[in-house]
Design an enzyme around this catalytic site. Structure first.
Site, mmCIF file in Angstrom:
data_model
loop_
_atom_site.group_PDB
_atom_site.id
_atom_site.type_symbol
_atom_site.label_atom_id
_atom_site.label_comp_id
_atom_site.label_asym_id
_atom_site.label_seq_id
_atom_site.Cartn_x
_atom_site.Cartn_y
_atom_site.Cartn_z
ATOM 1 N N ARG A 144 0.867 -1.165 0.000
ATOM 2 C CA ARG A 144 0.000 0.000 0.000
ATOM 3 C C ARG A 144 0.907 1.219 0.000
ATOM 4 N NH1 ARG A 144 2.521 1.805 3.582
ATOM 5 N NH2 ARG A 144 0.960 3.408 3.815
ATOM 6 N N GLY A 145 0.276 2.407 -0.086
ATOM 7 C CA GLY A 145 1.081 3.625 -0.220
ATOM 8 C C GLY A 145 1.263 3.923 -1.702
ATOM 9 N N ARG A 168 -7.525 -0.165 -6.634
ATOM 10 C CA ARG A 168 -7.708 0.919 -5.659
ATOM 11 C C ARG A 168 -7.832 2.233 -6.429
ATOM 12 N NH1 ARG A 168 -4.166 1.069 -0.439
ATOM 13 N NH2 ARG A 168 -6.013 2.197 0.249
ATOM 14 N N GLN A 190 -1.913 2.520 9.889
ATOM 15 C CA GLN A 190 -0.603 2.568 9.213
ATOM 16 C C GLN A 190 0.418 3.338 10.049
ATOM 17 O OE1 GLN A 190 -3.566 3.186 7.771
ATOM 18 N NE2 GLN A 190 -3.595 2.640 5.611
ATOM 19 N N ASP A 228 -1.663 10.818 -1.859
ATOM 20 C CA ASP A 228 -1.975 9.765 -2.828
ATOM 21 C C ASP A 228 -2.308 10.343 -4.199
ATOM 22 O OD1 ASP A 228 -2.872 8.953 0.051
ATOM 23 O OD2 ASP A 228 -2.268 7.134 -1.005
ATOM 24 N N ASN A 240 -5.067 12.732 0.842
ATOM 25 C CA ASN A 240 -4.217 11.898 1.703
ATOM 26 C C ASN A 240 -5.120 11.149 2.676
ATOM 27 O OD1 ASN A 240 -1.525 11.028 2.387
ATOM 28 N ND2 ASN A 240 -1.768 12.116 4.317
ATOM 29 N N LYS A 241 -4.522 10.298 3.474
ATOM 30 C CA LYS A 241 -5.282 9.415 4.368
ATOM 31 C C LYS A 241 -6.296 10.194 5.197
ATOM 32 C CE LYS A 241 -5.006 5.828 4.416
ATOM 33 N NZ LYS A 241 -5.915 4.998 3.592
#
Ligand code: MRU
Length: 366
Positions: A52-53, A93, A205, A246, A256-257
């Protein structure tokens, strides 16, 4: 990054038929390598977050297209099969733009006329370039971000307190990380640095990956619950925020997250600089309005309802809510450019505005 004295990237090829990754679902408790041999393997590894990332998703998808070319060579219809594989990988994704960018970059290389053997070789070459570039761009983000931390240290004298959200570290890229690159560079330069690590519910994370990475590097850090950042900033305990992204629009809006936006608001209210670190592969040059245009992933509600942890040598999932409570799980949020102090890229630091971004990346002028 070194793990037990051995330097690892987060994805690499093995022999002529497979790629190897670290199964990040098991960290920090177990360091397990996993081999991916087919496009199905790669698609599952991305969708289920073994990897991921943004940067690592892109690099893994690039190698996935190499495996796709190998598999398509045995199909009756090479090009249509390859396009089906590309669509399969892109569907895993939605938010990290590096995924489609890497798939398309390998596809373009394979589109040149040639035998299937030549196309397989071309796919591997380009996938290697994507991975090498990712590592190199992140290293350069460290070079360009270092002066920001050095200046704070010289001004205040003590350790530089950085707050970060999620994992935009080595594990989210091929090496070095984006948000962590300036931190690692400062640490190596002897500048005392301490990192506040947001745990980053629901996948954690921060607590599982960022805390593990920083610990392995010997960087002082403290894990905090997600809602702590505002309190820390109000009390002068954060010198700057550095997060990853992202997908960032050509105007500087940042996906972003989930939770990043709230950190940016708190930073603005408290006069704390809020930086976003990214390699240029994370710019989406087609988008201008992050809120309207960036697709935000929604994952299963059970990731919110259950905590996944480690107990007596086993992974266990513990229910945190009434069993029938509905849960929503938005993976990302959008931080508008107006809340971003600057972007740290492989070419330097710039303001989060369309014109400043284009000054660094003039080849993307419309
Ligand atoms: O859902 P993930 O783990 O793939 O999310 C990616 C992230 O770790 C973050 O949003 C990160 O800060 C940017 S990715 C370099």
């Amino acid at each position: 990054m070194n793990v037990d004295g051995h330097h690892y990237r987060t994805v690499w090829t093995v022999d002529d038929d497979r790629i190897r990754i670290i199964d990040q679902r098991l960290l920090p408790h177990q360091f397990v390598l996993e081999d991916l041999r087919t496009v199905d393997d790669v698609a599952r590894a991305i969708a289920d977050m073994h990897v991921r990332g943004a940067g690592l998703i892109g690099a893994t998808a690039g190698y996935g297209m190499w495996l796709a070319a190998i598999e398509a060579a045995n199909a009756p219809d090479f090009d249509p099969q390859l396009n089906r594989f590309a669509a399969q990988l892109k569907a895993t994704r939605p938010t990290a733009v590096n995924l489609a960018w890497a798939v398309d970059r390998v596809l373009a290389a394979i589109a040149e006329p040639g035998s299937s053997g030549e196309k397989i070789a071309a796919a591997r070459r380009v996938a290697d370039v994507i991975a090498d570039e990712d590592a190199d761009f992140c290293r350069r983000i460290g070079v360009h971000g270092l002066p920001l931390l050095r200046a704070i240290h010289e001004k205040k004298g003590g350790p530089v307190n950085v707050l970060t959200h999620c994992n935009a570290g080595w594990l989210a890229f091929v090496d070095h990380g984006s948000a962590t690159a300036p931190i690692y560079a400062a640490h190596e330069a002897g500048i005392p640095v301490h990192v506040w690590v947001d745990e980053t519910r629901p996948r954690c994370q921060g607590s599982k990956l960022t805390a593990w990475e920083l610990g392995r590097h010997g960087v002082p850090h403290t894990l905090v619950a997600d809602n702590t950042g505002g309190h820390l900033m109000q009390h002068g305990l954060v010198d700057l925020v550095i997060v990853g992204t992202d997908r960032t629009t050509r105007t500087g809006d940042v996906a972003n997250k989930i939770g990043t936006y709230l950190k940016a608001l708190a930073a603005k209210d408290n006069g704390v600089p809020f930086y976003v670190a990214l390699p240029s592969s994370t710019f989406d040059w087609t988008m201008k309005d992050g809120l309207r245009e960036i697709p935000v992933e929604e994952r299963g509600g059970n990731e919110v309802k259950y905590a996944d942890g480690w107990h007596e040598g086993h992974h266990i999932a513990v229910l945190l809510a009434p069993e029938n409570t509905p849960a929503a799980n938005y993976g990302f949020d959008i931080t508008p450019a107006r809340l971003v102090t600057g972007l740290i890229t492989e070419r330097g630091v710039c303001a989060a505005t369309g014109s400043a971004i284009l000054d660094l990346f003039p080849e993307h002028r419309e």
